[in-house]
Design an enzyme around this catalytic site. Structure first.
Site, PDB file in Angstrom:
ATOM      1  N   PRO A   2      -3.333  -1.859  -7.346  1.00  0.00           N
ATOM      2  CA  PRO A   2      -4.737  -2.288  -7.456  1.00  0.00           C
ATOM      3  C   PRO A   2      -5.123  -3.260  -6.329  1.00  0.00           C
ATOM      4  CG  PRO A   2      -3.551  -2.586  -9.530  1.00  0.00           C
ATOM      5  CD  PRO A   2      -2.535  -2.265  -8.488  1.00  0.00           C
ATOM      6  N   GLU A   3      -6.264  -2.993  -5.714  1.00  0.00           N
ATOM      7  CA  GLU A   3      -6.816  -3.872  -4.679  1.00  0.00           C
ATOM      8  C   GLU A   3      -8.133  -4.440  -5.213  1.00  0.00           C
ATOM      9  OE1 GLU A   3      -6.789  -1.983  -0.794  1.00  0.00           O
ATOM     10  OE2 GLU A   3      -5.120  -0.700  -1.366  1.00  0.00           O
ATOM     11  N   ARG A 113       6.354  -0.979 -13.622  1.00  0.00           N
ATOM     12  CA  ARG A 113       7.361  -1.551 -12.719  1.00  0.00           C
ATOM     13  C   ARG A 113       7.655  -3.029 -12.986  1.00  0.00           C
ATOM     14  NH1 ARG A 113       7.550   1.098  -7.613  1.00  0.00           N
ATOM     15  NH2 ARG A 113       9.309  -0.296  -7.251  1.00  0.00           N
ATOM     16  N   ARG A 155      -3.872 -13.680  17.127  1.00  0.00           N
ATOM     17  CA  ARG A 155      -2.811 -12.990  16.378  1.00  0.00           C
ATOM     18  C   ARG A 155      -2.403 -11.719  17.105  1.00  0.00           C
ATOM     19  NH1 ARG A 155      -4.229 -13.659  10.085  1.00  0.00           N
ATOM     20  NH2 ARG A 155      -2.261 -12.565   9.945  1.00  0.00           N
TER      21      ARG A 155
END
Ligand SMILES: [Zn+2]
Length: 291
Positions: A2-3, A113, A155
């Protein structure tokens, strides 16, 4: 996994059932869910709490109580929440916790899980905890191209990896990063710092659009995710690149390619998303298929 759109879908569905309700009985049947604390101790603390608000920050679901405490839920890989009318919960070997509300209905937590977490935070602990771990909320107005540019500056990591970092933007995961980069026509392996000022506004829009599409379709169900009333999301039918290796790009017809970026399987269009002006990444299908 899930995001942001999946967690927001869950939040929207649970909010009307939870706000104003009291946690009457709490059963936690999994030591991993609340470690290092004892399940019975956490359950006892939760009992009697009345819900003031159900919020979301990044991929965290936050149940705020009138006492000022907050239950911070992270679903990780396979966690899901179900709201069930009194007495209607079916047997489920993967159920890890049940909250009985004072209207008799149940909130059941399922996790195959067992990577999900429930943390009970004391008043005042929540905001610093989240501030340390999460960058801005991508759907808030304060999330602008300029702000994103500041987070990507300096970055050297691939932009895919930088966007997966929850301190860059909160709530993005593997699906919505790939979808956003496709929308913005940015190759996932481009160094984050080399995203140009011209590319930042479309990338910012792409992130917001990909997430809003996900919310509008109630998230993506690949395996375990479902909404709290047990329905599947429909975002998986709208993926532009994610999981579509070899299928035609909906914009240009080039077969979607799969590579690894940021340690994750990554899908992109080798024609729409170029690594450099003159070269595209040598990979299995892009050589034959690049236009
Ligand atoms: Zn394309």
């Amino acid at each position: 996994m899930p995001e942001l759109p999946e967690v927001e879908t869950i939040r929207l569905a649970l909010e009307p059932h939870l706000v104003g309700r009291r946690f009457e009985r709490v059963l936690i049947d999994d030591t991993r869910l609340v470690r290092p604390f004892e399940p019975t101790a956490v359950a006892a603390e939760l009992e009697g709490e009345r819900v003031a608000a159900v919020e979301r920050r990044g991929k965290y679901l936050i149940v705020r109580f009138e006492s000022g405490s907050a239950l911070l839920i992270h679903l990780r890989m396979t966690g899901s929440l179900r709201h069930a009318a009194a007495g209607s919960l079916q047997e489920d070997p993967y159920r890890r916790a049940v909250v009985k509300l004072d209207d008799g209905s149940d909130i059941a937590y399922r996790d195959v899980r067992r990577f999900g977490t429930w943390q009970l935070l004391e008043p005042g602990e929540l905001d610093p905890y989240l501030a340390q771990r999460l960058g801005g909320e991508p759907l808030e107005r304060s999330f602008t191209a300029r702000r994103l540019g500041e987070r990507l500056a300096g970055r050297r990591a691939p932009v895919k990896a930088a966007l997966l970092d929850q301190r860059t933007v909160a709530g993005l995961g593997n699906i919505y990063v790939d979808e956003a980069l496709w929308r913005a026509r940015i190759h996932p392996l481009r160094p984050a710092a080399e995203i140009t000022p011209d590319e930042l506004p479309p990338l910012t829009r792409a992130i917001k659009d990909a997430l809003r599409t996900g919310i509008a379709r109630q998230g993506a169900t690949l395996r375990d995710y479902s909404t709290p009333d047990g329905r599947r999301g429909r975002m998986q039918d709208r993926f532009r690149v994610y999981g579509r290796e070899g299928e035609p790009c909906t914009r240009c017809g080039t077969p979607i390619d799969k590579i690894r970026a940021g340690g994750r399987g990554t899908w992109y269009c080798p024609n729409c998303q170029r690594l450099g002006a003159s070269s595209s990444l040598p990979s299995r299908s892009s050589r034959q298929s690049s236009v």
